[in-house]
Design a protein around this motif. Sequence first.
Motif, mmCIF file in Angstrom:
data_model
loop_
_atom_site.group_PDB
_atom_site.id
_atom_site.type_symbol
_atom_site.label_atom_id
_atom_site.label_comp_id
_atom_site.label_asym_id
_atom_site.label_seq_id
_atom_site.Cartn_x
_atom_site.Cartn_y
_atom_site.Cartn_z
ATOM 1 N N ALA A 92 0.819 -1.227 0.000
ATOM 2 C CA ALA A 92 0.000 0.000 0.000
ATOM 3 C C ALA A 92 0.845 1.266 0.000
ATOM 4 C CB ALA A 92 -0.965 -0.006 1.184
ATOM 5 N N TRP A 93 2.037 1.222 0.613
ATOM 6 C CA TRP A 93 2.845 2.445 0.686
ATOM 7 C C TRP A 93 3.288 2.919 -0.695
ATOM 8 C CZ3 TRP A 93 8.053 2.601 -0.807
ATOM 9 C CH2 TRP A 93 8.689 1.362 -0.998
ATOM 10 N N HIS A 94 3.358 2.007 -1.661
ATOM 11 C CA HIS A 94 3.684 2.425 -3.027
ATOM 12 C C HIS A 94 2.598 3.348 -3.584
ATOM 13 C CE1 HIS A 94 7.083 -0.344 -3.519
ATOM 14 N NE2 HIS A 94 6.344 -1.276 -2.933
ATOM 15 N N PHE A 95 1.352 3.102 -3.197
ATOM 16 C CA PHE A 95 0.245 3.935 -3.670
ATOM 17 C C PHE A 95 0.183 5.252 -2.902
ATOM 18 C CE2 PHE A 95 -0.758 -0.332 -4.994
ATOM 19 C CZ PHE A 95 -1.251 -0.144 -6.276
ATOM 20 N N ASN A 96 0.644 5.257 -1.648
ATOM 21 C CA ASN A 96 0.780 6.519 -0.927
ATOM 22 C C ASN A 96 1.687 7.468 -1.695
ATOM 23 O OD1 ASN A 96 0.821 5.029 2.415
ATOM 24 N ND2 ASN A 96 -0.882 5.967 1.322
ATOM 25 N N GLU A 97 2.758 6.927 -2.250
ATOM 26 C CA GLU A 97 3.709 7.758 -2.987
ATOM 27 C C GLU A 97 3.106 8.330 -4.265
ATOM 28 O OE1 GLU A 97 7.166 5.308 -3.606
ATOM 29 O OE2 GLU A 97 8.050 5.958 -1.700
ATOM 30 N N ARG A 98 2.073 7.658 -4.801
ATOM 31 C CA ARG A 98 1.420 8.125 -6.026
ATOM 32 C C ARG A 98 0.213 9.003 -5.721
ATOM 33 N NH1 ARG A 98 3.014 5.650 -10.573
ATOM 34 N NH2 ARG A 98 4.377 3.853 -10.396
ATOM 35 N N ARG A 99 -0.017 9.278 -4.460
ATOM 36 C CA ARG A 99 -1.143 10.124 -4.033
ATOM 37 C C ARG A 99 -2.498 9.490 -4.348
ATOM 38 N NH1 ARG A 99 0.672 15.005 -2.346
ATOM 39 N NH2 ARG A 99 2.748 15.651 -2.978
ATOM 40 N N THR A 100 -2.520 8.163 -4.393
ATOM 41 C CA THR A 100 -3.780 7.437 -4.503
ATOM 42 C C THR A 100 -4.407 7.384 -3.115
ATOM 43 O OG1 THR A 100 -2.883 6.065 -6.272
ATOM 44 C CG2 THR A 100 -4.827 5.227 -5.143
ATOM 45 N N TYR A 101 -5.716 7.572 -3.012
ATOM 46 C CA TYR A 101 -6.382 7.460 -1.719
ATOM 47 C C TYR A 101 -6.311 6.020 -1.226
ATOM 48 C CZ TYR A 101 -8.448 12.085 -2.450
ATOM 49 O OH TYR A 101 -8.643 13.430 -2.664
ATOM 50 N N VAL A 102 -6.014 5.856 0.060
ATOM 51 C CA VAL A 102 -5.996 4.534 0.683
ATOM 52 C C VAL A 102 -7.030 4.539 1.796
ATOM 53 C CG1 VAL A 102 -4.622 2.822 1.930
ATOM 54 C CG2 VAL A 102 -3.554 4.195 0.122
ATOM 55 N N ALA A 103 -7.895 3.509 1.808
ATOM 56 C CA ALA A 103 -9.008 3.454 2.759
ATOM 57 C C ALA A 103 -8.977 2.135 3.521
ATOM 58 C CB ALA A 103 -10.340 3.595 2.017
ATOM 59 N N ALA A 104 -9.464 2.167 4.774
ATOM 60 C CA ALA A 104 -9.587 0.972 5.606
ATOM 61 C C ALA A 104 -10.592 1.270 6.707
ATOM 62 C CB ALA A 104 -8.239 0.579 6.207
ATOM 63 N N HIS A 105 -11.100 0.225 7.337
ATOM 64 C CA HIS A 105 -11.958 0.432 8.498
ATOM 65 C C HIS A 105 -11.183 1.193 9.560
ATOM 66 C CE1 HIS A 105 -14.188 -0.596 12.209
ATOM 67 N NE2 HIS A 105 -15.236 -0.573 11.396
ATOM 68 N N ARG A 106 -11.874 1.970 10.355
ATOM 69 C CA ARG A 106 -11.186 2.845 11.323
ATOM 70 C C ARG A 106 -10.318 2.051 12.305
ATOM 71 N NH1 ARG A 106 -13.675 2.632 16.199
ATOM 72 N NH2 ARG A 106 -15.778 1.774 16.260
#
Length: 270
Positions: A92-106
């Motif tokens: 998932a951190w690769h997508f953080n670098e691309r500014r893609t939204y990342v979602a998960a249950h709280r």
Amino acid sequence: MSERKPTAFPILMKNDICSLIQAADDVYQIRFSNRAANAYLVRGSARTILIDVGLSSNYPAMVECLTFAGCPPEKIDMVVLSHEHLDHIGAAWHFNERRTYVAAHRLAANKIMLRDDFSMLRKMFNEPNVPINIDIWLEEGNLIDLGNFRLNVMYTPGHTSACITLFDQDKGLLFAADTLMPGGVMGGVFGSGSIADYIQSLERIKGLNTKLLLSGHGRLSDTPQDDVRTAIARSHGLLEDTAQLFDALDARSNFEPIMQSVRDLNKLDD
């Protein structure tokens, strides 16, 4: 369980690490050959999402599959993480670098962002210790609208306290992660999980008009009703086994230190 053979879904591409499999129109399973969880690409008319992402080490191979499907990482609008285990979220951190939204249950988001290595099973998967940022904290009842897909967020604890399942009611698609797998296999109960919660979550799933099970591991299944009935029976059996184990213990002596702590705390008000 149904006696018929599992349906063969077309394999569109395969490399040394993973395969791209057509699950339905605009829905693809990326199945990894190692211990990583399945990833699912859902290409909507308005936006495109990836459900779970597997291990970080598999990211280059996954990109090959995504590119083959016409959805390289820069075209993915959001990554949805089903729970906190690293075999589902490691990349998932690769997508953080691309500014893609990342979602998960709280509850999962809290564990992931605090880098709770015990809950995330970091030792088990030997993933790089890099931060993963969660942009959207999901709750039961949220709707992820992709245009031609409408995915309802269901809070389905049991495997862990933070598991979610995504369900498209119109299409009958159930993205169940580790809550339910083909053949009625359960994903196990880890750390914050609970067998009783597992049973309740499976009972909720049983009430859905599911046509296709897209789980966290293994093949796709078009016999989801058979799968969930088997899983419920197994989970009740597991609950009975743990009850017998508990009865075999000397509960009074095992719980005496806990009860003494409670008595000591009560004395603080004297």
